[in-house]
Scaffold this motif. Structure first.
Motif, PDB file in Angstrom:
ATOM      1  N   ALA A 130       0.884  -1.137  -0.137  1.00 39.55           N
ATOM      2  CA  ALA A 130      -0.059  -0.073  -0.004  1.00 39.55           C
ATOM      3  C   ALA A 130       0.705   1.325  -0.092  1.00 39.55           C
ATOM      4  O   ALA A 130       0.548   2.285  -0.503  1.00 39.55           O
ATOM      5  CB  ALA A 130      -0.945  -0.088   1.235  1.00 39.55           C
ATOM      6  N   GLY A 131       1.964   1.228   0.518  1.00 36.35           N
ATOM      7  CA  GLY A 131       2.951   2.572   0.598  1.00 36.35           C
ATOM      8  C   GLY A 131       2.635   3.357   1.805  1.00 36.35           C
ATOM      9  O   GLY A 131       1.415   3.473   2.211  1.00 36.35           O
ATOM     10  N   GLY A 132       3.636   4.166   2.071  1.00 38.15           N
ATOM     11  CA  GLY A 132       3.343   5.158   3.237  1.00 38.15           C
ATOM     12  C   GLY A 132       3.284   4.664   4.733  1.00 38.15           C
ATOM     13  O   GLY A 132       2.982   5.269   5.494  1.00 38.15           O
ATOM     14  N   TYR A 133       3.779   3.166   4.807  1.00 39.04           N
ATOM     15  CA  TYR A 133       3.816   2.548   5.740  1.00 39.04           C
ATOM     16  C   TYR A 133       4.445   3.470   7.049  1.00 39.04           C
ATOM     17  O   TYR A 133       4.135   3.410   8.214  1.00 39.04           O
ATOM     18  CB  TYR A 133       4.028   1.240   6.061  1.00 39.04           C
ATOM     19  N   LEU A 134       5.832   3.693   6.760  1.00 35.43           N
ATOM     20  CA  LEU A 134       6.439   4.399   7.874  1.00 35.43           C
ATOM     21  C   LEU A 134       6.069   5.807   8.254  1.00 35.43           C
ATOM     22  O   LEU A 134       6.181   6.057   9.454  1.00 35.43           O
ATOM     23  CB  LEU A 134       7.983   4.303   7.155  1.00 35.43           C
ATOM     24  N   ASP A 135       5.531   6.567   7.288  1.00 39.93           N
ATOM     25  CA  ASP A 135       4.919   7.772   7.950  1.00 39.93           C
ATOM     26  C   ASP A 135       3.653   7.582   8.782  1.00 39.93           C
ATOM     27  O   ASP A 135       3.463   8.162   9.725  1.00 39.93           O
ATOM     28  CB  ASP A 135       4.475   8.627   6.791  1.00 39.93           C
ATOM     29  N   ARG A 136       2.965   6.559   8.718  1.00 45.02           N
ATOM     30  CA  ARG A 136       1.681   6.232   9.235  1.00 45.02           C
ATOM     31  C   ARG A 136       2.039   5.762  10.590  1.00 45.02           C
ATOM     32  O   ARG A 136       1.794   5.779  11.740  1.00 45.02           O
ATOM     33  CB  ARG A 136       0.771   5.053   8.607  1.00 45.02           C
ATOM     34  N   ALA A 137       3.250   4.829  10.685  1.00 45.59           N
ATOM     35  CA  ALA A 137       3.887   4.138  11.766  1.00 45.59           C
ATOM     36  C   ALA A 137       4.216   5.345  12.748  1.00 45.59           C
ATOM     37  O   ALA A 137       4.018   5.364  13.881  1.00 45.59           O
ATOM     38  CB  ALA A 137       4.868   2.982  11.657  1.00 45.59           C
ATOM     39  N   ALA A 138       5.007   6.352  12.073  1.00 53.02           N
ATOM     40  CA  ALA A 138       5.560   7.270  12.930  1.00 53.02           C
ATOM     41  C   ALA A 138       4.592   8.188  13.624  1.00 53.02           C
ATOM     42  O   ALA A 138       4.638   8.563  14.703  1.00 53.02           O
ATOM     43  CB  ALA A 138       6.580   8.188  12.137  1.00 53.02           C
ATOM     44  N   GLY A 139       3.355   8.308  12.827  1.00 54.16           N
ATOM     45  CA  GLY A 139       2.316   9.430  13.530  1.00 54.16           C
ATOM     46  C   GLY A 139       1.526   8.485  14.518  1.00 54.16           C
ATOM     47  O   GLY A 139       1.201   9.084  15.463  1.00 54.16           O
ATOM     48  N   HIS A 140       1.314   7.299  14.407  1.00 56.18           N
ATOM     49  CA  HIS A 140       0.730   6.789  15.350  1.00 56.18           C
ATOM     50  C   HIS A 140       1.786   6.229  17.005  1.00 56.18           C
ATOM     51  O   HIS A 140       1.178   6.378  17.973  1.00 56.18           O
ATOM     52  CB  HIS A 140       0.333   5.003  14.869  1.00 56.18           C
ATOM     53  N   VAL A 141       2.927   6.232  16.602  1.00 53.44           N
ATOM     54  CA  VAL A 141       4.075   6.300  17.820  1.00 53.44           C
ATOM     55  C   VAL A 141       3.622   7.457  18.350  1.00 53.44           C
ATOM     56  O   VAL A 141       3.894   7.738  19.213  1.00 53.44           O
ATOM     57  CB  VAL A 141       5.340   5.885  17.356  1.00 53.44           C
ATOM     58  N   SER A 142       3.854   8.801  17.595  1.00 53.22           N
ATOM     59  CA  SER A 142       3.836  10.065  17.860  1.00 53.22           C
ATOM     60  C   SER A 142       2.662  10.197  18.882  1.00 53.22           C
ATOM     61  O   SER A 142       2.484  10.803  19.861  1.00 53.22           O
ATOM     62  CB  SER A 142       3.882  10.866  16.716  1.00 53.22           C
ATOM     63  N   GLU A 143       1.525   9.841  18.276  1.00 46.89           N
ATOM     64  CA  GLU A 143       0.046  10.162  19.129  1.00 46.89           C
ATOM     65  C   GLU A 143       0.083   9.451  20.270  1.00 46.89           C
ATOM     66  O   GLU A 143      -0.510   9.801  21.426  1.00 46.89           O
ATOM     67  CB  GLU A 143      -1.039   9.440  18.257  1.00 46.89           C
TER      68      GLU A 143
END
Length: 426
Positions: free
Chosen positions: A209-222
Motif C-alpha cells: 500500500a505504501g506510506g507505512y513508515l509515515d503512518r507508523a511514525a504518526g501512530h507512535v507520536s500519538e
C-alpha cells in the motif's frame, strides 16, 4: 476571615480567583447550567481522547458476559496502570513522572469528584499490560533454549548438541524478535501476539500500500503524546519542590539528635522543636498538595488561608482521611530497613505506588467535598477534629523518629517523605 467564611468568599478573593477552579460552578444557580460548566471544565483539563475512551458498563442482567468482560478488562487495566507507574517510579529522574501521574489523579478527583476519572491511562493501560504480558510469554522459550544451550556447552563443548542448540537459539531469537516487532506494529493486542502468520501478511499488505513508515511514525507520536510525559514530569517536579520547601526545615531540625542516645543539650531542643514543626506541617501538607493538584499552580502550595477555610467546612472528613493516609504510609518505612538489589527495587516500588495511589484519590475526593460546601461546620466538630488529629500526628512523628535507627539510610530516612515526595523506597 471569621469562623463563618463561605465558599463565596473563596471565589471572590482576588488573589485566588482562577478560571480553572471549581469555584466558578457555584456562580450558576440552575442545575443544568452547573452540569454544563462541570462538563466543560472536565473537557478543558481532559480532552475527549482521554475521558471518552472508557466503554460504559454493560447491563449486568441483560449482558452478563459483557459485564464480566468489562470488569476483567478494568481490573487488568488498573493493575497494568499501577505496574506502569511502579516501573517508571523505580528509575531516577523519570520517577518525577510517576509523582506527576499521582498528583494528576488527585487533581482530577479534586476538581470533579468523579472516581472514574482517577485512572488517567485506563483507556490504554490494558494495551500496555497486554504488551508486557505478550513480550514476557514469548521470551520464556528463549530463556529455556538459552539454558539448554548453556548446559550442552558445559557437558560437551563444541559437540553436535552444543552447536545445534546454539544455532536453534539464535534462529529462534531472530524469529521471535521479528514476530514481536510485527505484533507491536499491529497494535499489541492479544491476537497480534498469537498469530505470527497474519502479522507477516499484514506487513506485506502495508508495504504494497505504501506510506507505512509515515503512518507508523504518526501512530507512535500519538501514543507518546497521549501519555503526557512532559506535562506530568512538570507537575511532579513542581509538586516535589513545593512539598520539599515545607518539609526541609522541620525534617532537618528533627534529625538533629540522630544518635540512639538522643544527643545532648541543644540537639535535643532542636529535635523537639523540629518535631512540633513537623506535626504542624504534616497536618496541612496533604490538603495543600491536593489544592496544588487541583489548581495546577505552584503558588497554590502556599495558600494556607484557603486550605484552612476548606478544613473548616469538612473537618471530620479531613480528620478521617488524614488518619487513613498516615496509617497506610507508616508501614512503608519498613521496606527501607535494608538496601535492595537493583532488580528488586521495582517490586517494592509497586507496593509503594499501590499504597499511595488510593490515598491520593481519597484526599482529592475530600477536597472536592470541602470545595462545594458553602457553610462552615459546627465549631465543635472543628475543634474535635483538631483535638484528635494533633496527638495522632504527634504519635506518627514520634514513631517516625525511630525509623532512622532501622533504616539503611540512617537519618536521611527522615527526609524521605514518600507520601509527598517521590513514591520510592530509596
Amino acid at each position: 476571615m471569621n469562623e463563618h467564611t463561605t465558599q463565596h468568599a473563596d471565589c471572590t478573593d482576588p488573589k485566588v480567583v482562577n478560571s480553572d477552579t471549581a469555584c466558578e460552578i457555584t456562580e450558576f444557580s440552575g442545575e443544568s447550567v452547573s452540569t454544563q460548566v462541570i462538563t466543560a471544565e472536565i473537557e478543558q483539563f481532559y480532552p475527549d481522547e482521554v475521558v471518552g475512551n472508557i466503554p460504559p458498563f454493560p447491563h449486568l442482567f441483560r449482558h452478563p458476559l459483557k459485564a464480566a468482560f468489562w470488569m476483567i478488562r478494568m481490573i487488568f487495566g488498573i493493575a497494568s496502570l499501577v505496574l506502569f507507574l511502579a516501573l517508571i517510579a523505580a528509575v531516577p529522574i523519570v520517577n518525577f513522572i510517576a509523582l506527576g501521574y499521582l498528583l494528576d489523579v488527585e487533581g482530577r478527583v479534586a476538581r470533579t469528584g468523579k472516581i472514574r476519572l482517577a485512572f488517567p491511562l485506563l483507556d490504554i493501560a490494558p494495551r500496555l499490560g497486554m504488551i508486557v504480558l505478550g513480550v514476557a510469554l514469548w521470551l520464556i522459550p528463549l530463556f529455556l533454549l538459552a539454558g539448554a544451550a548453556a548446559d550442552a556447552h558445559l557437558i560437551d563443548p563444541g559437540g553436535s548438541s552444543d552447536r545445534n542448540l546454539h544455532l536453534i537459539n539464535r534462529l529462534s531469537a531472530i524469529a521471535i524478535a521479528v514476530h514481536l516487532c510485527l505484533a507491536l506494529a499491529r497494535g499489541g493486542t492479544f491476537w497480534c501476539f498469537v498469530r505470527p502468520l497474519k502479522n507477516a501478511i499484514w506487513l506485506y499488505q502495508q508495504i504494497r500500500a505504501g506510506g507505512y513508515l509515515d503512518r507508523a511514525a504518526g501512530h507512535v507520536s500519538e501514543f507518546f503524546a497521549s501519555l503526557k510525559l512532559g506535562k506530568n514530569f512538570s507537575l511532579g517536579l513542581r509538586g516535589f519542590l513545593g512539598a520539599l520547601i515545607w518539609l526541609i526545615i522541620p525534617s532537618t531540625m528533627f534529625a538533629a539528635a540522630s544518635s540512639p542516645e538522643g544527643g545532648q543539650g541543644v540537639a535535643v531542643a532542636v529535635t523537639l522543636l523540629g518535631g512540633v514543626s513537623l506535626v504542624i506541617v504534616l497536618g496541612w501538607l496533604p490538603i495543600l498538595q491536593a489544592h496544588f493538584a487541583a489548581e495546577n499552580r505552584f503558588r497554590a502550595m502556599f495558600e494556607l488561608g484557603i486550605i484552612r477555610r476548606k478544613f473548616k467546612r469538612s473537618p471530620l472528613l479531613w480528620m478521617l482521611s488524614l488518619i487513613i493516609v498516615y496509617v497506610l504510609s507508616l508501614p512503608l518505612y519498613l521496606f527501607k530497613v535494608a538496601a535492595l538489589p537493583r532488580d528488586a527495587i521495582w517490586g517494592i516500588t509497586l507496593i509503594f505506588v499501590a499504597t499511595i495511589y488510593p490515598t491520593k484519590i481519597l484526599l482529592g475526593w475530600v477536597y472536592y467535598r470541602a470545595t462545594f460546601k458553602t457553610k462552615n461546620a459546627w465549631f465543635g466538630w472543628r475543634w474535635l477534629s483538631r483535638t484528635i488529629l494533633f496527638p495522632l500526628l504527634a504519635l506518627y512523628v514520634f514513631i517516625l523518629f525511630f525509623t532512622q535507627f532501622i533504616g539503611v539510610h540512617g537519618n536521611r530516612v527522615l527526609m524521605e517523605h514518600h507520601l509527598f515526595l517521590l513514591p520510592v523506597p530509596f
